[in-house]
Design a protein around this motif. Structure first.
Motif, short mmCIF file in Angstrom:
data_model
loop_
_atom_site.label_atom_id
_atom_site.label_comp_id
_atom_site.label_asym_id
_atom_site.label_seq_id
_atom_site.Cartn_x
_atom_site.Cartn_y
_atom_site.Cartn_z
N MET A 1 62.00 -19.25 35.23
CA MET A 1 62.82 -19.24 36.57
C MET A 1 62.10 -18.56 37.36
N ILE A 2 62.00 -19.27 38.57
CA ILE A 2 61.69 -18.62 39.92
C ILE A 2 63.03 -18.26 40.83
N LEU A 3 63.09 -16.88 41.26
CA LEU A 3 64.19 -16.59 42.16
C LEU A 3 63.35 -16.61 43.56
N LEU A 4 63.88 -17.28 44.68
CA LEU A 4 63.81 -17.14 45.87
C LEU A 4 64.69 -16.37 46.88
N THR A 5 64.35 -15.66 47.61
CA THR A 5 65.48 -15.04 48.51
C THR A 5 64.71 -15.30 49.94
N GLY A 6 65.50 -15.18 50.89
CA GLY A 6 65.15 -15.55 52.24
C GLY A 6 65.36 -17.14 52.59
N VAL A 7 65.95 -17.74 51.77
CA VAL A 7 66.08 -19.24 51.63
C VAL A 7 66.82 -19.85 52.93
N THR A 8 67.51 -19.06 53.80
CA THR A 8 68.03 -19.70 55.12
C THR A 8 66.93 -19.31 56.20
N GLY A 9 65.70 -18.66 55.85
CA GLY A 9 64.79 -18.41 56.73
C GLY A 9 63.97 -19.43 56.82
N THR A 10 62.96 -19.35 57.73
CA THR A 10 61.87 -20.46 57.96
C THR A 10 60.93 -20.42 56.60
N VAL A 11 60.37 -19.53 56.13
CA VAL A 11 59.23 -19.65 54.84
C VAL A 11 60.24 -19.80 53.82
#
Length: 316
Positions: free
Chosen positions: A1-11
């Protein structure tokens, strides 16, 4: 499983779109209703807040690798909370979005010092890590969209000073490679575009693509600072102006070969980025606002690396 943060931002949003279809992905956000998961199996959206350590525990359960984007240079608590929760959950790798200026001794502004300290925190955590250090995002020029559409004008501080701006899509592609591939732990990657370009040069590119004359109006230091104060705390505004001053001195022109070495293709040019975003700059009801993804008008902000999700998604 990969967790992503900043998903409402550009990158972060671009990383979510680019991860391989067979990879289970979890998106961490404070506002799930604003976050649309990519149309793919194995993707879930969870609620979490860097300021609330307990909200991170469940989000990190079962995660092997995480993409970390924090954006408030006035506190180190967000990175501290995330690293502590990641260690407790047994996360193996953290890919951190940092900034090119971290590796430049002459960069001593608040935002760069904050990024340096965050990198040191992760180095000392015992986790495996990869640091992505981009120069300013090409998408920052979306902050000019309204004035281009309505007036045919861009107002910029240091409009003739060049920086090796980078396409956020290249940053996202590098992040996906580091999250899913081997051999990137313990590496710090400086990411730039293929050439240094000034705000005036970017305006010239937009003018040619739009087939419309555009003017670049130089702001004074005071004018640029006042514009920043309208959006940011004074300490952050001062840091962004320091970054702009470094660009005026020529400190941000160096082009790095990292994108091509990592991805096996040349870094995207500003013209290539602009071709894909012309709708934001075209006059009329079809023009997109664009400002939420970029920074405010002027290269004072455009020269500060990142600035997409908050005060600094990579800075100075």
């Amino acid at each position: 499983m990969i967790l992503l943060t900043g998903v409402t931002g550009t990158v972060g949003r671009l990383v979510a779109e680019r991860l391989p279809a067979g990879e289970p992905v979890r998106l961490l956000t404070r506002a799930p209703r604003r976050t649309a998961a990519p149309a793919r199996p194995g993707c879930e959206v969870v609620t979490g807040d860097f300021a609330d350590p307990t909200s991170l525990d469940g989000a990190l359960a079962g995660v092997r690798a995480a993409f970390l984007v924090t954006s408030d240079p006035l506190t180190h608590a967000h990175d501290e909370h995330f690293v502590a929760a990641a260690r407790a959950a047994g996360v193996r790798l953290v890919v951190k979005l940092s900034a090119r200026a971290v590796a430049e001794p002459g960069a001593t502004d608040l935002i760069t010092r904050w990024q340096r300290a965050n990198e040191e925190l992760i180095r000392a955590s015992g986790l495996e890590w990869t640091f992505l250090r981009p120069r300013a995002f090409m998408s920052n020029t979306l902050g000019w969209a309204r004035s281009v559409r309505e007036e045919g004008v861009v107002r910029a501080y240091g409009s003739e000073s060049a920086g090796a701006t980078v396409d956020p899509r290249d940053i996202a592609d590098a992040a996906v490679l580091c999250l899913t591939g081997d051999g990137h732990a313990g590496r710090a990657y400086s990411l730039t575009g293929p050439r240094a370009i000034s705000a005036a040069g970017q305006v010239a590119v937009l003018s040619g693509l739009l087939r419309r004359p555009l003017r670049c109006v130089e702001l004074t230091w005071d004018q640029a600072y006042e514009r920043l104060l309208a959006r940011y705390p004074s300490a952050v505004a001062a840091a962004l102006m320091e970054g702009a001053g470094r660009q005026r001195s020529g400190a941000k022109t160096r082009v790095e070969p990292t994108v091509e070495r990592l991805l096996g293709r040349p870094a995207r040019s500003y013209e290539a980025w602009a071709r894909g975003h012309l709708g934001a700059f075209r006059p009329g009801p079809g023009g997109a606002e664009g400002g939420a993804e970029g920074s405010a008008e002027g290269s004072a902000e455009g020269s500060a690396e990142g600035n997409a999700e908050g005060n600094a998604e990579g800075s100075a």
